[in-house]
Write an enzyme that holds these catalytic residues in place. Structure first.
Site, PDB file in Angstrom:
ATOM      1  N   CYS A 229       0.850  -1.255   0.027  1.00  0.00           N
ATOM      2  CA  CYS A 229      -0.004   0.063   0.034  1.00  0.00           C
ATOM      3  C   CYS A 229       0.764   1.180  -0.091  1.00  0.00           C
ATOM      4  CB  CYS A 229      -1.011  -0.012   1.207  1.00  0.00           C
ATOM      5  SG  CYS A 229      -2.134  -1.366   1.217  1.00  0.00           S
TER       6      CYS A 229
ATOM      7  N   HIS B  33      -6.152   1.890   5.973  1.00  0.00           N
ATOM      8  CA  HIS B  33      -6.558   0.862   4.893  1.00  0.00           C
ATOM      9  C   HIS B  33      -7.255  -0.417   5.567  1.00  0.00           C
ATOM     10  CE1 HIS B  33      -7.021  -1.645   1.694  1.00  0.00           C
ATOM     11  NE2 HIS B  33      -5.910  -2.431   1.844  1.00  0.00           N
TER      12      HIS B  33
ATOM     13  N   HIS C 286      -9.899  -4.059   5.583  1.00  0.00           N
ATOM     14  CA  HIS C 286     -10.558  -5.016   4.635  1.00  0.00           C
ATOM     15  C   HIS C 286     -11.970  -5.045   5.208  1.00  0.00           C
ATOM     16  CE1 HIS C 286      -6.490  -7.115   2.734  1.00  0.00           C
ATOM     17  NE2 HIS C 286      -6.749  -5.657   2.773  1.00  0.00           N
TER      18      HIS C 286
ATOM     19  N   GLU D 138     -27.840  11.055  10.226  1.00  0.00           N
ATOM     20  CA  GLU D 138     -27.200  11.730  11.114  1.00  0.00           C
ATOM     21  C   GLU D 138     -25.561  11.610  11.118  1.00  0.00           C
ATOM     22  OE1 GLU D 138     -26.633  14.976  14.300  1.00  0.00           O
ATOM     23  OE2 GLU D 138     -28.356  14.568  12.822  1.00  0.00           O
TER      24      GLU D 138
ATOM     25  N   HIS E 240     -12.385  -5.782  -2.124  1.00  0.00           N
ATOM     26  CA  HIS E 240     -11.100  -5.557  -1.311  1.00  0.00           C
ATOM     27  C   HIS E 240     -11.212  -4.900   0.059  1.00  0.00           C
ATOM     28  CE1 HIS E 240      -6.579  -4.480  -1.729  1.00  0.00           C
ATOM     29  NE2 HIS E 240      -7.031  -4.314  -0.480  1.00  0.00           N
TER      30      HIS E 240
END
EC number: 4.2.1.109
Length: 244
Positions: A89, A107, A109, A130, A192
Site C-alpha cells: 500500500c 486501510h 478490509h 445523522e 477488497h
C-alpha cells in the site's frame, strides 16, 4: 539504542509508532484488519517522517520494532525492520500524502466496504443520516475559515474503484478519484476494502469509523429494499418487509 530505534521508541502513547500499533490491534478486534490485511500510516508533524505498518504482520501482535520510517522529503527509508518488507500500500499512502495533504491514512478490509462494493456501482451513496455529519464536506466556512462537515441533508458519495492483482496497480485509479472526487476522504476498492485519510490520525479514525457505520447501515437498508440515498419520507414506499 541505535539511531534507527530512537525513531520508534517513545513513552508518549500518541507517538506515531505507538499509535499505529494500538490502532491496528483495535482494528483487528473490529474485524477490519485480520489475517495480516490492512494497514496504517501516520505522518509525524514534528519531524515530517512517515510511519508505515509493514506487509505480512499480524496486526494484533505488531510492535513499534516492526514499523518502517520514511523521510517525507527524500522518500528514503530511515528505518527498515529486518523481518518484514514494505507494505504494498505504500505508493497509495504516498499519493494520499502528496495529493491530499493527508496526515494519516487507514486501510482496512472491512466486510461492510466489500459488501457495499458489490451492491453499488461506481460510487457508494447514502443521505439524510445523522452520522454523515462526521464526514468532511471539502468546503471551508467563509467566516471562521475552518473546514466544514457534511450536513444531515447532504448525500455522502464515495468512489468505488476496481481491484487489481497487486495493490500498487491501484495507483492510476486512485489518482483519477482525486480528480473526479476532489472532496472525498475515502475510496472503496471493490471486493477488497477501503482507504480513508484525514489531516490527522484522530480525524482519519473518526472518518473511518463513521463511514463503516454508514456502510453497515446502507447494507441493512438495502436488505429492506430502502435505497440508502432515498428522500426523507419515502422509506416506507420501498420496504420489502410486510407491515405489522
Amino acid at each position: 539504542m541505535s539511531s534507527q530505534d530512537v525513531l520508534i521508541h517513545s513513552d508518549d502513547p500518541c507517538h506515531p509508532a505507538n499509535l499505529i500499533c494500538t490502532l491496528c490491534k483495535q482494528f483487528f478486534h473490529n474485524n477490519w484488519c485480520t489475517g495480516t490485511g490492512g494497514g496504517i500510516s501516520i505522518k509525524d508533524p514534528n519531524t515530517n517522517y512517515y510511519y508505515l505498518a509493514p506487509s505480512g504482520v499480524q496486526k494484533e501482535k505488531m510492535t513499534p520494532e516492526d514499523l518502517f520510517v520514511m523521510d517525507a522529503q527524500t522518500l528514503e527509508y530511515l528505518r527498515s525492520p529486518k523481518l518484514y518488507k514494505p507494505s504494498a500500500c505504500t505508493p497509495l499512502f504516498l499519493a494520499c500524502y502528496q495529493k491530499k495533504d493527508a496526515g494519516a491514512i487507514i486501510h482496512t478490509h472491512s466486510q461492510n466496504a466489500v459488501i457495499c462494493s458489490l451492491v453499488f456501482g461506481d460510487e457508494f451513496r447514502i443521505a439524510n443520516i445523522e452520522q454523515i455529519k462526521a464526514i468532511p464536506s471539502g468546503k471551508v466556512d467563509p467566516v471562521t475559515k475552518k473546514p466544514m462537515a457534511l450536513s444531515f441533508f447532504d448525500t455522502l458519495k464515495i468512489p468505488i474503484i476496481e481491484n487489481m492483482a497487486h495493490e500498487d496497480e491501484l495507483i492510476d485509479d486512485l489518482h483519477k478519484t482525486f480528480k473526479d472526487y476532489p472532496d472525498t476522504c475515502a475510496v472503496i476498492v471493490r471486493r477488497h476494502g477501503i482507504f480513508v485519510w484525514g489531516p490527522t490520525i484522530d480525524k482519519a479514525k473518526i472518518f473511518n469509523e463513521a463511514i463503516d457505520y454508514l456502510m453497515e447501515l446502507a447494507i441493512k437498508m438495502y436488505q429492506m429494499g430502502i435505497p440508502p440515498d432515498c428522500a426523507i419520507g419515502e422509506e416506507k414506499k420501498h420496504l420489502k418487509m410486510a407491515s405489522p
